[in-house]
Motif scaffolding. Sequence first.
Motif, PDB file in Angstrom:
ATOM      1  N   ILE A  13       9.126   7.962  -1.804  1.00 50.16           N
ATOM      2  CA  ILE A  13       7.986   7.995  -0.891  1.00 50.16           C
ATOM      3  C   ILE A  13       7.065   6.829  -1.218  1.00 50.16           C
ATOM      4  N   ALA A  14       6.568   6.158  -0.195  1.00 50.45           N
ATOM      5  CA  ALA A  14       5.564   5.102  -0.361  1.00 50.45           C
ATOM      6  C   ALA A  14       4.298   5.530   0.364  1.00 50.45           C
ATOM      7  N   ILE A  15       3.165   5.518  -0.352  1.00 54.83           N
ATOM      8  CA  ILE A  15       1.881   5.871   0.244  1.00 54.83           C
ATOM      9  C   ILE A  15       0.972   4.651   0.192  1.00 54.83           C
ATOM     10  N   ALA A  16       0.486   4.225   1.346  1.00 54.34           N
ATOM     11  CA  ALA A  16      -0.451   3.103   1.390  1.00 54.34           C
ATOM     12  C   ALA A  16      -1.724   3.513   0.658  1.00 54.34           C
ATOM     13  N   GLN A  17      -2.191   2.664  -0.276  1.00 53.19           N
ATOM     14  CA  GLN A  17      -3.328   3.074  -1.088  1.00 53.19           C
ATOM     15  C   GLN A  17      -4.409   2.007  -1.172  1.00 53.19           C
ATOM     16  N   ASP A  18      -5.647   2.486  -1.200  1.00 53.79           N
ATOM     17  CA  ASP A  18      -6.822   1.688  -1.539  1.00 53.79           C
ATOM     18  C   ASP A  18      -7.502   2.429  -2.675  1.00 53.79           C
ATOM     19  N   GLY A  19      -7.336   1.941  -3.894  1.00 50.84           N
ATOM     20  CA  GLY A  19      -7.821   2.695  -5.042  1.00 50.84           C
ATOM     21  C   GLY A  19      -7.002   3.960  -5.189  1.00 50.84           C
ATOM     22  N   SER A  20      -7.667   5.102  -5.263  1.00 48.12           N
ATOM     23  CA  SER A  20      -6.968   6.383  -5.399  1.00 48.12           C
ATOM     24  C   SER A  20      -6.834   7.103  -4.071  1.00 48.12           C
ATOM     25  N   LEU A  21      -7.170   6.420  -2.967  1.00 51.15           N
ATOM     26  CA  LEU A  21      -7.172   7.056  -1.653  1.00 51.15           C
ATOM     27  C   LEU A  21      -6.027   6.560  -0.781  1.00 51.15           C
ATOM     28  N   VAL A  22      -5.612   7.401   0.168  1.00 49.63           N
ATOM     29  CA  VAL A  22      -4.642   6.984   1.173  1.00 49.63           C
ATOM     30  C   VAL A  22      -5.320   5.965   2.078  1.00 49.63           C
ATOM     31  N   SER A  23      -4.733   4.780   2.197  1.00 42.71           N
ATOM     32  CA  SER A  23      -5.323   3.733   3.025  1.00 42.71           C
ATOM     33  C   SER A  23      -5.192   4.087   4.499  1.00 42.71           C
ATOM     34  N   GLN A  24      -6.225   3.738   5.261  1.00 39.98           N
ATOM     35  CA  GLN A  24      -6.211   4.021   6.688  1.00 39.98           C
ATOM     36  C   GLN A  24      -5.521   2.932   7.499  1.00 39.98           C
ATOM     37  N   HIS A  25      -5.185   1.807   6.874  1.00 44.51           N
ATOM     38  CA  HIS A  25      -4.467   0.728   7.551  1.00 44.51           C
ATOM     39  C   HIS A  25      -3.275   0.331   6.686  1.00 44.51           C
ATOM     40  N   PHE A  26      -2.077   0.711   7.098  1.00 45.51           N
ATOM     41  CA  PHE A  26      -0.893   0.506   6.274  1.00 45.51           C
ATOM     42  C   PHE A  26      -0.691  -0.956   5.888  1.00 45.51           C
ATOM     43  N   GLY A  27      -0.848  -1.863   6.845  1.00 46.07           N
ATOM     44  CA  GLY A  27      -0.589  -3.268   6.562  1.00 46.07           C
ATOM     45  C   GLY A  27      -1.683  -3.961   5.789  1.00 46.07           C
ATOM     46  N   HIS A  28      -2.889  -3.374   5.731  1.00 44.78           N
ATOM     47  CA  HIS A  28      -4.018  -4.017   5.064  1.00 44.78           C
ATOM     48  C   HIS A  28      -4.370  -3.379   3.730  1.00 44.78           C
ATOM     49  N   CYS A  29      -3.551  -2.449   3.248  1.00 44.04           N
ATOM     50  CA  CYS A  29      -3.867  -1.805   1.978  1.00 44.04           C
ATOM     51  C   CYS A  29      -3.634  -2.771   0.824  1.00 44.04           C
ATOM     52  N   MET A  30      -4.186  -2.426  -0.338  1.00 39.85           N
ATOM     53  CA  MET A  30      -4.027  -3.275  -1.512  1.00 39.85           C
ATOM     54  C   MET A  30      -2.604  -3.203  -2.073  1.00 39.85           C
ATOM     55  N   SER A  31      -2.035  -1.992  -2.068  1.00 42.31           N
ATOM     56  CA  SER A  31      -0.700  -1.794  -2.636  1.00 42.31           C
ATOM     57  C   SER A  31      -0.141  -0.467  -2.142  1.00 42.31           C
ATOM     58  N   TYR A  32       1.077  -0.157  -2.589  1.00 38.77           N
ATOM     59  CA  TYR A  32       1.745   1.077  -2.189  1.00 38.77           C
ATOM     60  C   TYR A  32       2.085   1.896  -3.428  1.00 38.77           C
ATOM     61  N   ALA A  33       1.663   3.154  -3.416  1.00 33.41           N
ATOM     62  CA  ALA A  33       2.005   4.074  -4.499  1.00 33.41           C
ATOM     63  C   ALA A  33       3.394   4.638  -4.218  1.00 33.41           C
ATOM     64  N   LEU A  34       4.293   4.498  -5.174  1.00 32.71           N
ATOM     65  CA  LEU A  34       5.673   4.951  -4.994  1.00 32.71           C
ATOM     66  C   LEU A  34       5.923   6.220  -5.801  1.00 32.71           C
ATOM     67  N   PHE A  35       6.661   7.142  -5.192  1.00 27.83           N
ATOM     68  CA  PHE A  35       7.008   8.402  -5.840  1.00 27.83           C
ATOM     69  C   PHE A  35       8.490   8.685  -5.641  1.00 27.83           C
ATOM     70  N   ASN A  36       9.121   9.246  -6.659  1.00 32.11           N
ATOM     71  CA  ASN A  36      10.469   9.790  -6.532  1.00 32.11           C
ATOM     72  C   ASN A  36      10.367  11.285  -6.304  1.00 32.11           C
ATOM     73  N   LEU A  37      11.166  11.796  -5.401  1.00 38.24           N
ATOM     74  CA  LEU A  37      11.223  13.233  -5.161  1.00 38.24           C
ATOM     75  C   LEU A  37      12.670  13.680  -5.277  1.00 38.24           C
ATOM     76  N   GLU A  38      12.967  14.390  -6.350  1.00 33.90           N
ATOM     77  CA  GLU A  38      14.322  14.882  -6.579  1.00 33.90           C
ATOM     78  C   GLU A  38      14.264  16.335  -7.018  1.00 33.90           C
ATOM     79  N   ASP A  39      15.057  17.175  -6.368  1.00 32.99           N
ATOM     80  CA  ASP A  39      15.111  18.601  -6.692  1.00 32.99           C
ATOM     81  C   ASP A  39      13.727  19.240  -6.660  1.00 32.99           C
ATOM     82  N   GLY A  40      12.902  18.791  -5.725  1.00 36.91           N
ATOM     83  CA  GLY A  40      11.576  19.366  -5.578  1.00 36.91           C
ATOM     84  C   GLY A  40      10.568  18.899  -6.600  1.00 36.91           C
TER      85      GLY A  40
END
Length: 248
Positions: A13-40
């Motif tokens: 999963i990639a979540i657009a982030q500005d600091g610790s918040l979900v960014s409201q503009h995917f292309g203008h965010c500072m970076s993307y928080a990445l998560f692995n989801l396996e077996d829940g």
Amino acid sequence: MCTNVMTQEIKKIAIAQDGSLVSQHFGHCMSYALFNLEDGKLSRLPDLENPGHEPGKLPRLLAAEGVNLIIAGGMGPRAIDLFEENGIEVILGVSGDLGRAAEAYVNGTLTAGTSSCSHEDHACGGEDHEHEHDHPAHIVCISSTGTSLDSPADMRFGRAPYFAVINLAANTASIFQNPFTDAESGVGPKVVQLLASNGVSVLITGRSGGNASAALKAGGIAAYELTEPITIAEALQKYLAHELSPLM
């Protein structure tokens, strides 16, 4: 109408982030928080820096990283099509703490809504070559009390200890110390001159004096008002979502 998003078999999963918040503009965010989801089970991976605007680059990059779900506040329709063509599911209308958003997705309680991006004729995900955004500013300055995007914004202008400078076009952010906090007089105009020399075209702060306001107007810097001491990331999100009023 908002719907509850149910968890599927998602590996990354990639979540657009500005600091610790979900960014409201995917292309203008500072970076993307990445998560692995396996077996829940959800595990955090190293963040992925936003590579900047280049047609088609983000969908290819995230697909190469194995991402098959992205979460953000907003994205343009053409960007959505490009991500879906690369086999990446898109969930929009999400806001707040990104860690809680990720956990809510895993638990099947994530509430998604409509995209917070209102740009119908281009891709807010950074996939269109022409970026005619409602906000023409490329460099935004926010008066800050600290040295991170999660620091509270300072309601003062000239005497704020730090300034956060966000380059929306380059997707970069820097925070520097105000060299004029101890100046005896003429602080506002001096700070305005400093910001102008750094290409700032928008200021977000709580208040400014008459001399500073005149200098901002003369320097072509648009000022927007904060009415509460929210974080730098939250202030940026409010600006991008057109929720701030001009500073009078």
